[in-house]
Design an enzyme around this catalytic site. Sequence first.
Site, PDB file in Angstrom:
ATOM      1  N   HIS A   5     -51.975 -51.103  30.832  1.00  0.00           N
ATOM      2  CA  HIS A   5     -52.443 -49.709  30.755  1.00  0.00           C
ATOM      3  C   HIS A   5     -51.589 -48.790  31.630  1.00  0.00           C
ATOM      4  CE1 HIS A   5     -56.234 -51.459  29.130  1.00  0.00           C
ATOM      5  NE2 HIS A   5     -55.986 -52.382  30.031  1.00  0.00           N
ATOM      6  N   SER A  29     -27.841 -30.979  32.936  1.00  0.00           N
ATOM      7  CA  SER A  29     -28.498 -29.824  32.326  1.00  0.00           C
ATOM      8  C   SER A  29     -27.601 -28.608  32.518  1.00  0.00           C
ATOM      9  CB  SER A  29     -29.847 -29.598  33.011  1.00  0.00           C
ATOM     10  OG  SER A  29     -30.218 -28.237  32.926  1.00  0.00           O
TER      11      SER A  29
END
Length: 458
Positions: A158, A279
């Site tokens: 999980h 970026s």
Amino acid sequence: MSKDKPWGGRFCQPTNKFVEEFTASIDFDKRLYSQDIRGSIAHARMLGKQGIIQKEDVEKIVEGLQGILSEIEAGRFDFSIALEDIHMNIESKLSGKIGEAGKRLHTGRSRNDQVALDIRLYLKDEIIEVSSYIDMLINSLLTQAESNIDLIMPGYTHLQTAQPILFSHHMLAYIEMFKRDKSRMKDCLERMDQLPLGAGALAGTTFPIDREFVAEELGFASVTRNSLDSVSDRDFAIEFISAASIIMMHLSRLSEELILWSTSEFKFIELSDGFCTGSSIMPQKKNPDVPELVRGKTGRVYGNLIGLLTVMKGLPLAYNKDMQEDKEPIFDSVDTVKGSLKIFADMIREMKVNPDRMRQGAAKGFSTATDVADYLVRKGLPFRDAHEIVGKAVAYSLSNNKDLPELTIEEWHSFSDKIEQDIYDSITLEASVNARKAIGGTAKECVKREIERIKAGR
Ligand code: ARG
């Protein structure tokens, strides 16, 4: 008139120009040129051997086809949309070059069995390539596992900390997946390994052909047994794309983990600069583009699978033009899966791990809670009772801002008098990992054994 078309005889008017463009497949099926030529050479030799055409014609055909092969490879071949597809482009060029003999090549054959043959030949070669790319990736994963054999990281369920595991064990989990992928490819290859040529348009041929000879010439294990099925079957392509989809699914799971592990929150790994980009606005960024793109490309391959399944759905026997739509999804899946495997093999090999961060992660989140429960079981408690006791200890630790190894022996005693000083040795990360030593467990001795098995090709 459509006298320029190999099938022009029964037509009185030329093909509508846009229809010509719309129905043509040459733009993409030219990729099958070498398979088409290989298939035609084998077919011609068989026709000669069976006395269906003259030996001299066979020689001219083979020589002509080899010339065409060189022309295509040298970029000197003019592909024509009017000639629809690779099969008619090559055949018509051959007749132009060698005349009469070229026009005999198509005896006892149809484009329907020809195209089925070409795709099988193509995919058979590509499957071998894909498998070798899988091997490259397995090798990279194995190198990571071996050079970080002792490294402990948190294992998750999980996406919550579960139990400590070896990083090498995690790498080996992916190796298992890719080994299954290889065996799926092999499986698919075996079923595809039948020669469809000889089915003619759909019913077989009136000529005394020798299909087994052609199969042998082209390296097929056997021949297909039903002419209708031979020209209408694309199961082999669907199986290939489905196996490719599963490879992509595996790569996308690995991608997701690499992306997560590269975040400043995790910092478990660093991908090398060559596999990342920056970026245009944020100077600090180093983005994991490669795994992101591979995760995204998984969607393309699934799309190809659903696309081809849908093309084939509800088609009556035998060949239908719908089936020309099989090629682009096949080619795209081959390119995507090969590209993704290759780039992953290189990227994984260069990936750097961060042992401190992984270890810190493994030590947090009560990762050894199960080990305390197992400890109590060894001291005679039923597992369910042990689970309950440790659950209480976890709740206590949470409210006191401690982790299990930090509890004093007095604190432990307040949960169970079965707990003694040796608890501390049972809940170190190493003890936790190395206690799991049944086959398939994360203990170092198991992982080492599995590495040896993988290297021995088992
Ligand atoms: N270009 C066609 C395809 O890829 C070849 C088979 C054409 N057969 C036909 N009967 N029109 O499916």
